[in-house]
Design an enzyme around this catalytic site. Structure first.
Site, short mmCIF file in Angstrom:
data_model
loop_
_atom_site.label_atom_id
_atom_site.label_comp_id
_atom_site.label_asym_id
_atom_site.label_seq_id
_atom_site.Cartn_x
_atom_site.Cartn_y
_atom_site.Cartn_z
N HIS A 59 0.84 -1.21 0.00
CA HIS A 59 0.00 0.00 0.00
C HIS A 59 0.87 1.26 0.00
CE1 HIS A 59 -3.15 -2.87 1.20
NE2 HIS A 59 -2.27 -3.29 2.09
N SER A 111 14.82 21.08 -17.01
CA SER A 111 13.63 21.89 -17.23
C SER A 111 14.01 23.11 -18.04
CB SER A 111 13.05 22.31 -15.89
OG SER A 111 12.26 23.48 -16.04
N LYS A 128 16.16 21.77 -11.86
CA LYS A 128 15.44 20.51 -12.04
C LYS A 128 16.27 19.43 -12.75
CE LYS A 128 11.80 19.55 -11.17
NZ LYS A 128 10.55 19.85 -11.90
N GLU A 162 9.21 8.18 -16.36
CA GLU A 162 7.84 8.63 -16.59
C GLU A 162 7.30 8.10 -17.92
OE1 GLU A 162 7.69 12.89 -16.10
OE2 GLU A 162 8.63 12.74 -14.13
N LYS A 215 -1.07 -3.70 -39.05
CA LYS A 215 0.37 -3.42 -39.07
C LYS A 215 0.80 -2.25 -38.20
CE LYS A 215 0.32 -5.27 -43.56
NZ LYS A 215 -1.15 -5.30 -43.36
N1 ARG Z 1 -1.94 -3.94 -48.14
C1 ARG Z 1 -2.87 -5.01 -47.94
C2 ARG Z 1 -2.85 -5.45 -46.45
O1 ARG Z 1 -2.03 -5.02 -45.75
C3 ARG Z 1 -2.53 -6.13 -48.80
C4 ARG Z 1 -3.67 -7.04 -49.13
C5 ARG Z 1 -4.60 -6.44 -50.09
N2 ARG Z 1 -5.47 -7.45 -50.54
C6 ARG Z 1 -6.59 -7.16 -51.18
N3 ARG Z 1 -7.34 -8.15 -51.55
N4 ARG Z 1 -6.95 -5.93 -51.39
O2 ARG Z 1 -3.69 -6.20 -46.01
#
Ligand code: ARG
Length: 468
Positions: A164, A285, A291, A298, A333
Site C-alpha cells: 500500500h 527543465s 530541475k 515517466e 500493421k
Molecule cells: N496492403 C494489404 C494489407 O495489408 C494487402 C492485401 C490487399 N489485398 C486485397 N485483396 N486488397 O492487407
C-alpha cells in the site's frame, strides 16, 4: 469534391476497371507509408514462392533465375536507398512486383501466379513478427542482465519493502531488482510461446481457397523456415491471432516497465532519495534551472497506455470480421510496428537508466530501519516463545500504538514489556537478516534465488537461439 485520377494501368488490378482509382481512394487505402518496412520479408517470401513455382513446373528454370535475380536487384535497391516508389504503388507487395516486372519482363509478370496478396501479406507479417519477437526477447534478456549485475554490485544493500506504498518490511535491493527480473522472465516465455504458435506458413492459401495449380505449400513453408504449414486456407489468410497475441505480450512488457517507471519516479525524488539517475539518463527543465527529471521512468510508465491501446484497437478491428480476408486486416500493421518500436526503445532506455544509476544505501537503510518495520519480527519472536500469532500481533500492535502516542521508542517499550532480547530485533539492519524463508527478501535465501534466476535466463537464451 473533384478527385484527381491516376492512370488505370498503375494498379495490379487494372484489367477489371474502367479508368484509374480516385486520388481520395488511394490516399485512404494505401498502406505503403507503413508497410514499406516489410520489403525484406516480402522479397524473402517471393523468392520462396518463385522457387516453388519452379519446382511445380509452372515457371521454367530460366524464368525462376530471371525473377530471383530481379528480386536480388530490388533488395539491393532497398538496401542502397535507391528504390523508387511510384504513385500507383498501393503497398510494398505492389511496389516490389511492379519493379520485378520492370526488371524481368514477362518472367516477372509470372511471379504472382498462384498467389494473392492475402496469403502474401499474412506470410510477410508472420516472418516479420517472428524476427521482431526474438529481437524483443534479446532486449529483455539484456535488461535482465542489467538487473542481475546491479543486484550483484549492491551486496547487502537494503531498502523498505512496501505494501500500500507504506513501509512494510526491509528487503534486499537485489531481491527487489530480481522481482522485476522474474516478471520479464514470464514475458520472455510468453513471447517465445507466441513465436511457436505463429510459426505456421500461410503461403499457398491464395486469396482464400487455394489454387488449381500444382503448388506445394509445405515446400515453400520449409524454404522460409516455418515450422508448419496451414491446414485451412480460409483460416490462413484471416488469422491475425499472432498479431493480437504479440500485442498483448508487448503490452504486458510495457506494464512491467511502467511499474519500474513509477518506482523510479518515487525513488529518484528528493522525498525518497533512494537513487540518483545519471545525467545522461535524466532531463532538465526549460525554466527551472535546478530541475533534474526522471523522464525515462515517466515515459516507461506513460507508454504503457498506447501499448494497451494498440492491443484493444486491433482486437476491436478483428471482432466480427467475416471470413476470409477483409481490408480491415490491413489495420494490423501500424499497432504492431508501433508496439515493437516503442517497447524496444523503452527497454533500451530503462536498461541504461538502471545500469548507470547511483543507489543511496544510507537513505534506503534509514527508511528501512524505521523502528515500526520490526513490528512483525517482534510478533514472530513471541510466536517462537509459544504465543499464538493472533495474540502476538495484538501485543505488538498495542506497543506500536503507545509508541505512536509518544510514550517512548518502540524498542524501549518492547524491552520493558517483552524482554531485553527485543533490542537486537529492532537494531538497524537486523530486519533484513531475518527474512530467512525460501524465496524471502534476506541474504540467506538470496543465493538460491540468484542461481534459479541465472538458470531461467540461460534457458531463455537457449530457447531463443533454438527458435532462430
Ligand atoms: N496492403 C494489404 C494489407 O495489408 C494487402 C492485401 C490487399 N489485398 C486485397 N485483396 N486488397 O492487407
Amino acid at each position: 469534391m473533384a478527385d484527381g485520377n491516376s492512370s488505370a494501368s498503375d494498379t495490379l488490378w487494372h484489367g477489371r476497371f474502367d479508368g484509374g482509382p480516385a486520388a481520395s481512394l488511394m490516399a485512404f487505402t494505401v498502406s505503403l507509408p507503413f508497410d514499406r518496412r516489410l520489403w525484406e520479408v516480402d522479397i524473402r517470401g517471393s523468392k520462396a514462392h518463385v522457387r516453388g513455382l519452379g519446382g511445380a513446373g509452372i515457371l521454367s528454370h530460366d524464368e525462376v533465375d530471371t525473377v530471383l535475380s530481379a528480386l536480388d536487384e530490388v533488395a539491393s535497391e532497398f538496401t542502397a536507398g535507391t528504390f523508387e516508389f511510384r504513385d500507383g504503388d498501393e503497398d510494398i507487395h505492389t511496389a516490389v512486383e511492379r519493379r520485378v516486372t520492370e526488371l524481368a519482363g514477362d518472367a516477372g509478370a509470372k511471379m504472382h501466379t498462384a498467389r494473392s496478396r492475402n496469403d502474401q501479406v499474412a506470410t510477410d507479417l508472420r516472418l516479420w513478427t517472428k524476427d521482431a519477437v526474438l529481437a524483443v526477447v534479446d532486449d529483455l534478456i539484456g535488461l535482465q542482465d542489467v538487473l542481475v549485475a546491479t543486484a550483484r554490485a549492491h551486496d547487502g544493500v537494503y531498502l523498505p519493502g512496501y505494501t500500500h506504498l507504506q513501509r512494510a518490511q526491509p528487503v534486499l535491493l537485489a531481491h527487489h531488482l530480481l522481482a522485476h527480473g522474474w516478471s520479464f522472465a514470464r514475458d520472455i516465455d510468453r513471447l517465445l510461446d507466441a513465436h511457436e504458435r505463429m510459426d505456421v506458413s500461410p503461403l499457398g492459401a491464395g486469396a482464400l481457397a487455394g489454387t488449381s495449380l500444382p503448388i506445394s505449400p509445405s515446400a515453400t513453408a520449409r524454404e522460409l523456415g516455418f515450422g508448419a504449414t496451414f491446414d485451412n486456407s480460409l483460416d490462413a489468410v484471416s488469422d491475425r491471432d499472432f498479431v493480437a497475441e504479440s500485442l498483448f505480450d508487448l503490452a504486458m512488457v510495457g506494464i512491467h516497465l511502467a511499474r519500474i517507471g513509477e518506482e523510479w519516479v518515487l525513488w529518484s525524488s528528493e522525498e525518497f532519495g533512494f537513487v540518483r539517475i545519471d545525467d545522461a539518463y535524466a532531463t532538465g527543465s526549460s525554466m527551472l534551472p535546478q530541475k533534474k527529471n526522471a523522464d525515462i521512468a515517466e515515459l516507461a510508465r506513460g507508454k504503457s497506455g498506447r501499448l494497451i491501446g494498440n492491443l484493444t484497437g486491433l482486437l476491436t478491428t478483428l471482432k466480427g470480421l467475416p471470413l476470409a480476408y477483409n481490408r480491415d486486416l490491413q489495420e494490423d500493421k501500424e499497432p504492431l510496428f508501433d508496439s515493437v518500436d516503442q517497447i524496444r526503445l523503452a527497454i533500451a532506455a530503462v536498461s541504461g537508466m538502471i545500469a548507470t544509476a547511483t543507489f543511496q544505501p544510507e537513505a534506503m537503510a534509514q527508511a528501512a530501519d524505521a523502528e515500526v518495520t520490526a513490528a512483525t519480527d517482534l510478533a514472530e519472536h513471541l510466536v517462537r516463545g509459544g504465543l499464538p500469532f493472533r495474540q502476538a500481533h495484538a501485543v505488538v500492535g498495542r506497543l506500536v500504538r503507545r509508541h505512536l502516542a509518544g510514550e517512548g521508542a518502540l524498542v524501549d517499550l518492547a524491552v520493558a514489556e517483552i524482554g531485553p532480547e527485543c533490542a537486537e530485533l529492532v537494531r538497524p539492519g537486523a530486519g533484513v537478516q531475518m527474512r530467512t524463508s525460501p524465496g524471502g527478501a534476506g541474504p540467506t535465501p538470496l543465493p538460491a534465488q540468484m542461481a534459479a534466476f541465472d538458470e531461467r535466463v540461460a534457458a531463455a537464451r537457449s530457447r531463443c537461439a533454438g527458435r532462430r
